[in-house]
Enzyme design. Structure first.
Site, PDB file in Angstrom:
ATOM      1  N   HIS A   8       1.860  62.926   6.239  1.00 47.53           N
ATOM      2  CA  HIS A   8       2.043  63.957   5.213  1.00 47.53           C
ATOM      3  C   HIS A   8       2.951  63.458   4.088  1.00 47.53           C
ATOM      4  CE1 HIS A   8       3.360  68.346   4.182  1.00 47.53           C
ATOM      5  NE2 HIS A   8       2.563  67.830   3.271  1.00 47.53           N
ATOM      6  N   HIS A  45       2.589  62.863  -0.623  1.00 49.06           N
ATOM      7  CA  HIS A  45       3.646  63.213  -1.581  1.00 49.06           C
ATOM      8  C   HIS A  45       4.291  61.986  -2.215  1.00 49.06           C
ATOM      9  CE1 HIS A  45       4.206  67.616  -0.755  1.00 49.06           C
ATOM     10  NE2 HIS A  45       3.550  67.280   0.343  1.00 49.06           N
ATOM     11  N   HIS A  49      -4.422  65.311   1.785  1.00 51.59           N
ATOM     12  CA  HIS A  49      -3.302  66.251   1.872  1.00 51.59           C
ATOM     13  C   HIS A  49      -3.715  67.574   2.488  1.00 51.59           C
ATOM     14  CE1 HIS A  49      -0.418  69.310   0.300  1.00 51.59           C
ATOM     15  NE2 HIS A  49       0.430  68.419   0.772  1.00 51.59           N
ATOM     16  N   ASN A  89      -1.933  69.284   5.775  1.00 53.24           N
ATOM     17  CA  ASN A  89      -0.950  70.286   5.357  1.00 53.24           C
ATOM     18  C   ASN A  89      -1.306  71.721   5.731  1.00 53.24           C
ATOM     19  OD1 ASN A  89       1.534  70.924   3.569  1.00 53.24           O
ATOM     20  ND2 ASN A  89      -0.049  72.286   2.784  1.00 53.24           N
ATOM     21  N   ILE A 102       2.116  71.680  -2.685  1.00 54.01           N
ATOM     22  CA  ILE A 102       3.031  72.365  -1.773  1.00 54.01           C
ATOM     23  C   ILE A 102       3.340  71.416  -0.638  1.00 54.01           C
ATOM     24  CG2 ILE A 102       1.192  73.381  -0.383  1.00 54.01           C
ATOM     25  CD1 ILE A 102       4.647  74.927  -1.167  1.00 54.01           C
TER      26      ILE A 102
END
Length: 892
Positions: free
Chosen positions: A550, A555, A742, A746, A892
C-alpha cells in the site's frame, strides 16, 4: 514595416521624408522617430493603415483604429461555492479579477505576438448549482485568432478558486478549464496563465504561447522564487527532498528516525517544504503540528457543506484517539474474550458527551438520546457473511488471492527452501520445511516431486525480510516478531490449501536460533498451535500490506512522478493531461500520512508490528525489491511465477492459478487502460522520432529516474523512452499503480481488517512452545483462547486501527472514478474522445463480467457459502465504505 539597419550599403531613408512620401501619415504620433537614423524598407502590401518602425531604443506601433473592426466577446468565469471569499471592496467595484486573453496566432504584419485584450471581471450572481459567476466583456479585434491562453490577476484580498471560463465567440463558445486556486496579488503579483484545452507537444506549440509555456514551468520549478525558507502555498513550487521529517529529535532523542533517501536508506523523494532544520540534528527537518506544505492545487477541495474530507479527518485523528483511549477500560490490555470484540459492533463504547467526535467520524459515532455518545463500529463485510470464516484454513488461503493483499503470494521455484542471509549472523539458513513434511500433508493428491514440477506449491515468504528485524522488534515494549514462511498447495479446483508454517527467531549473543514448523493439526493442542502460527503469519502479511503493497508501492513511489510532471511537463502537454487525473490529491494525502500515519509515534508505529522500524523496513524493501519494470500487473504476476507469457492467452499471459480473482479482474482493467493509453499516445506521437525529440517528455522521465527515484538511477531495468511502445508501457504502469493497484489494496481494508482477528496488525506475545516457562505452558493448556487474545493487538491498538481503516476504506462524495467523466482536454479532441468512449465501454463491460464471475459457483475463490464477493476492481462506487470502486488516483 521599417527596421533600423546599421549597414551603409543598405538603402537609407530620411525618416521624415520617407514617411511623408511613402505612407499616409497618421494624424498624431505617439512617439516621434529619432531623426538621423537609417532604416531598411520592407514593403508589405495591404497594411490597412498600420506601420511599425523599430529602433534599438523603442518600438512605435501606429494603428488606424477606425479601420480595425472589433467585436464584443463575453466571458463568464465560474467558481465553486464554499471556496470563494466573501464579497470584498474590489468585488463591489468590479475589479476583483483582471483577465487577459492571449491569441495563439502571431500578427502577420509584425510576426510578433498580438496584443492581449483585457477586462476586469465582475461578480454577477450565485446560481442554483452553488457556483459564483464573474463576467467580463472584451473588445477583441476581429482578426484576433483563436485564444490560446488566459492570464488572470486576482486583485481581491483573498485567494479564489476558479473552475472554468466560457468565452462566447462569434463561431461558438469555447471553455477554458482552470480548477485552480489563484492567490491575491498581495501574495503573488504575477499573472496566472491558463492554457486552452487543446494539447500541444513542445515543438508544435504556437509561437505566441512558447514563452508563456516556459515561464509557467520555471515558476513551478521555483526558478522565479525570490525568498528563501519555508514554501508558502501560493508559490506552487514543486521540488524534491528526502524523508527527513518523520522524527522529532528536538523533543526527545528516542523520537529521532533515520533519514530515508540516500546511500544508507534508499527511498523515493517527497515534496520539499523548506522548513528549517532541527537544532539537535540539522539533517532532520522540523515538523509542523497543523500542516505540511504541498502546492495549493494539490490539496483536497472543500465539498459543499461542512463535510470532512479524508485528509481533514486524518489531521484530526491525533485528537480523537486520546478520547477513545480514555473511554476504554484497561486500553493496553487484551480483549478478555471474543464476545467483547463483537460488542464493538453490537453495543459500542460509551464516549463522553463533550468528546465532539461525531463531526469527525460520523459513520462510527451514534448519538444516544439520554446517554453519552456511542462509538459503534459498522459490521464489516467479512463478519456479515460468516463470523467464523476468519479462523478456517480455506479462508486464510483464499484471502491470499482474493483478499486485501494479493501482492505477496508467489510460486515456489527453488527447492529446498534456504535463506540467503549470512548464517554466521542469523544461524542455519536451511528451512525445516522438508519435502517429507509437504508430501505427508498432500498425500492422496500427488507426490512432492509432482507438486513441484506441476507448479502446485506456493508460499508467503517473509523470512529473509523479517529476520534482521526480529531481535530489534522484540526489544520494543509489548511486541514480538518471527521470520516466517507459509506454504500452500494448489488443488484441482484452483483453491489453495495451507500445508506448513515455519517461524524462526535468529540467534543472538545470548541464545541460539529457534525455529519450528507447524502443520494443520488433528488434535486440540496442534490445532491451537496451528491457529496461533497462522495469527503470526497473518500479522506479518498485514504489516507488509500496509507498509509495502500500500504505502511504498503506491503512495510513496507515485509522488516523484507527480513532482517531475509538474516541473517538466507543461499543463498543455498531452502526457501531462493524460496523467493528471491519476495524480489527484496524492501529494496531499502523503503529507497527511507524514503527519499522523508514518511519523514517530504515529498510527503505523503504534499499531503495526515493525513499530519504530516501520519505515526503515520499507526502505529495505525499496532497495532490494522495487523495480519500475515490474510494477505493471502482467510483469508483477510473471515475476512472482503466477503467470507465464502466452500470446494465445486472452491477456497475453496464462495464470498459474486459474481462479485468481485479483489477477483475472486486474488483467481486464490493465488491458483497458493500455488500449486507452495506446490510442492516446499514438495520436500525439505518430512516429518514434516525436518521442525522442520531445524535450519536456525526456526531461520528465530523466528527472523521475535521476532525482525522484535517484537512489536507483543506475539500475539497468529502467525503461528508456525511444518509441511509442516505451512511452505506452511507462504511462500504463503509472496509471495502473495509481488506480487498479491502489484500489485493490485500499478499499477492502475495513471489509477484511475491520474485524481485527482476521488481520491482526501486530503480535504481542511469542508462541507458547518457544522456550516457555511453566506458567506460560500452563496458561496455554488451560485457556488457549486467552493466549490467542493476548497475541492479538491490545484494545487501544485494535480500536485505533479500526477507526483508521474505516476512514481509509471510504470513498469521498467527489471521488473521480476511472471512465466516469472525461477530462476537458480529452473531450476537446474528437479522436481522443472517441478513444475515451471505447475505454469507458470496456470498463462498463468489466463491471458486468465481475458480477457474472461473482455468481459462478465453480469459482470458489470468489463465491460460495459465506464468501465475500471480489468486487475491489469494479470501477464505479457510491460514496462511503463499499468494497468496490477504482478512482483514477491515490486520493485516500
Amino acid at each position: 514595416m521599417f527596421c533600423k539597419e546599421a549597414s551603409s550599403s543598405l538603402q537609407t531613408l530620411n525618416i521624415a521624408k520617407s514617411l511623408s512620401s511613402e505612407f499616409t501619415k497618421p494624424s498624431a504620433l505617439v512617439n516621434p522617430l529619432s531623426a538621423g537614423h537609417r532604416y531598411k524598407l520592407f514593403p508589405r502590401p495591404n497594411l490597412r493603415g498600420r506601420c511599425t518602425v523599430t529602433t534599438s531604443k523603442f518600438d512605435i506601433d501606429w494603428i488606424a483604429k477606425d479601420n480595425v473592426k472589433k467585436i464584443k466577446v463575453k466571458g463568464i468565469i465560474t467558481a465553486k461555492q464554499g471556496l470563494l471569499p466573501s464579497v470584498g471592496v474590489t468585488d463591489l467595484l468590479g475589479v476583483s479579477l483582471l483577465v487577459e486573453l492571449i491569441s495563439a496566432e502571431t500578427d502577420p504584419r509584425t510576426l510578433m505576438e498580438k496584443d492581449p485584450v483585457k477586462d476586469n471581471a465582475r461578480r454577477v450572481l450565485l446560481d442554483a448549482h452553488g457556483e459564483d459567476q464573474y463576467e467580463c466583456v472584451f473588445d477583441m479585434p476581429e482578426d484576433f485568432g483563436p485564444v490560446g491562453a488566459i492570464r488572470v490577476l486576482n486583485q481581491d484580498l483573498k485567494e479564489i478558486f476558479l473552475k472554468e471560463m466560457k468565452l462566447e465567440l462569434p463561431d461558438g463558445s469555447v471553455t477554458f478549464t482552470f480548477n485552480s486556486w489563484v492567490a491575491p496579488k498581495s501574495e503573488d503579483p504575477t499573472k496566472r496563465t491558463f492554457f486552452s484545452n487543446k494539447s500541444y507537444l513542445p515543438l508544435k506549440t504556437p509561437e505566441p504561447l512558447k514563452q508563456l509555456r516556459k515561464q509557467e514551468l520555471e515558476t513551478l520549478q521555483g526558478k522565479n522564487r525570490e525568498r528563501a525558507g519555508e514554501f508558502e502555498k501560493f508559490e506552487r513550487v514543486y521540488d524534491y527532498d528526502v524523508y527527513n521529517d518523520l522524527g522529532s529529535p528536538d523533543k526527545d532523542p528516542e523520537l529521532a528516525r533515520p533519514i530515508l533517501g540516500g546511500l544508507s536508506h534508499p527511498y523515493p523523494r517527497r515534496c520539499k517544504t523548506g522548513r528549517k532544520p532541527c537544532d539537535k540534528d540539522p539533517s532532520a527537518e522540523t515538523r509542523k503540528a497543523l500542516e505540511f506544505y504541498v502546492p495549493r492545487d494539490e490539496e483536497f477541495t472543500t465539498v459543499k457543506g461542512a463535510q470532512f474530507t479524508g485528509t481533514a479527518v486524518l489531521a484530526a485523528l491525533p485528537a480523537v484517539f486520546p478520547q477513545i483511549e480514555a473511554a476504554l477500560v484497561d486500553p493496553n490490555m487484551p480483549f478478555p474474550h471474543f464476545k467483547s470484540i463483537e460488542d464493538l459492533f453490537e453495543e459500542g463504547i460509551e464516549l463522553p458527551k463533550d468528546a465532539g467526535l461525531f463531526p469527525v467520524i460520523p459513520r462510527l459515532v451514534k448519538a444516544a438520546a439520554e446517554a453519552d455518545d456511542i462509538l459503534q463500529f459498522e459490521s464489516p463485510s467479512l463478519l456479515d457473511k460468516d463470523r467464523f470464516s476468519w479462523i478456517r484454513d480455506d479462508e486464510f488461503a483464499r484471502q491470499t488471492l482474493a483478499g486485501l493483499n494479493p501482492y505477496c503470494i508467489q510460486l515456489v521455484q527453488e527447492w529446498p527452501l534456504k535463506s540467503k542471509l549470512d548464517p554466521a549472523v542469523y544461524g542455519d539458513p536451511n528451512s525445516l520445511i522438508t519435502s517429507e513434511i509437504v508430501e505427508r500433508e498432500i498425500k492422496g493428491f500427488m507426490s512432492f516431486d509432482e507438486a513441484l514440477e506441476n507448479k502446485r506449491l506456493f508460499m508467503l515468504d517473509y523470512h529473509d525480510l523479517l529476520l534482521p528485524y526480529v531481535n530489534k522488534v522484540r526489544a520494543l515494549d509489548d511486541s514480538t516478531l518471527y521470520a516466517s514462511r507459509a506454504l500452500f498447495f494448489l488443488s484441482d479446483d484452483s483453491t489453495l490449501r495451507p500445508v506448513a508454517i515455519e517461524l524462526t527467531r535468529p540467534q543472538d549473543v545470548n541464545r541460539p536460533q529457534w525455529r519450528q514448523v507447524f502443520t494443520p493439526g488433528y488434535d486440540a493442542t496442534s490445532c491451537w498451535l496451528w491457529s496461533l502460527a497462522k495469527t503470526h503469519v497473518i500479522s506479518h502479511d498485514a504489516g507488509y500490506h500496509q507498509l509495502i503493497s500500500h504505502w511504498l508501492r503506491t503512495h510513496c513511489c507515485i509522488e516523484p512522478y507527480i513532482i517531475a510532471a509538474n516541473r517538466q511537463l507543461s499543463a498543455m502537454h498531452p502526457i501531462y493531461r493524460l496523467l493528471h487525473p491519476h495524480f489527484r490529491y496524492t501529494m496531499e494525502i502523503n503529507a497527511r500520512a507524514r503527519q499522523v500515519l508514518i511519523n514517530e509515534g504515529g498510527i503505523i508505529e503504534s499499531c503495526f508490528w515493525p513499530g519504530k522500524y516501520s519505515l526503515e523496513l520499507s526502505s529495505d524493501v525499496y532497495d532490494k525489491l522495487w523495480r519500475f519494470d515490474r510494477e505493471g500487473l502482467p510483469a508483477d504476476l510473471i515475476g512472482r511465477g503466477l503467470a507465464v507469457e502466452d500470446e494465445t492467452a486472452e491477456h497475453g499471459v496464462r495464470l498459474t492459478i486459474p481462479d485468481f480473482p485479483f489477477a483475472n479482474d486486474g488483467l481486464m482493467l490493465w488491458d483497458a487502460l493500455k488500449e486507452w493509453v495506446t490510442d492516446y499516445v499514438n495520436h500525439y506521437y505518430p512516429d518514434s522520432e516525436q518521442v525522442t525529440l520531445d524535450e519536456e517528455l525526456q526531461g520528465w522521465w530523466s528527472e523521475v529516474r535521476n532525482i525522484g527515484h535517484g537512489d536507483k538511477k543506475n539500475e539497468p531495468w529502467w525503461p528508456v523512452l525511444k518509441t511509442q511502445d516505451d512511452l505506452i508501457e511507462v504511462v500504463t504502469t503509472i496509471a495502473w499503480v495509481a488506480s487498479g493497484h491502489h484500489a485493490a489494496v485500499n478499499f477492502g481494508q475495513y471489509g477484511y481488517g475491520g474485524y481485527f482477528p482476521n488481520r491482526p496488525t501486530t503480535s504481542r506475545i511469542k508462541m507458547p512452545v518457544e522456550e516457555p516457562t511453566d506458567e506460560e505452558l500452563k496458561e496455554f493448556y488451560e485457556d488457549p483462547e486467552k493466549t490467542m487474545l493476548k497475541t492479538f493487538p491490545s484494545k487501544k491498538q485494535a480500536t485505533i486501527v479500526m477507526v483508521t481503516l474505516d476512514l481509509l476504506s471510504a470513498h469521498s462524495p467527489d471521488e473521480e472514478y476511472l471512465g466516469e467523466n472525461p477530462e476537458a482536454s480529452w473531450a476537446h479532441e474528437p479522436v481522443i474522445y472517441a478513444a475515451y468512449e471505447r475505454f469507458k465501454g470496456k470498463l462498463q463491460y468489466l463491471e458486468g463480467v465481475i458480477d457474472e464471475r461473482n455468481v459462478n459457483v465453480s469459482l470458489k475463490n470468489r463465491t460460495g457459502a459465506g464468501v465475500v464477493k471480489y468486487e475491489l476492481l469494479k470501477p464505479i462506487s457510491e460514496p462511503g465504505v463499499t468494497g468496490m470502486g477504482v478512482p483514477y488516483s491515490v486520493s485516500i
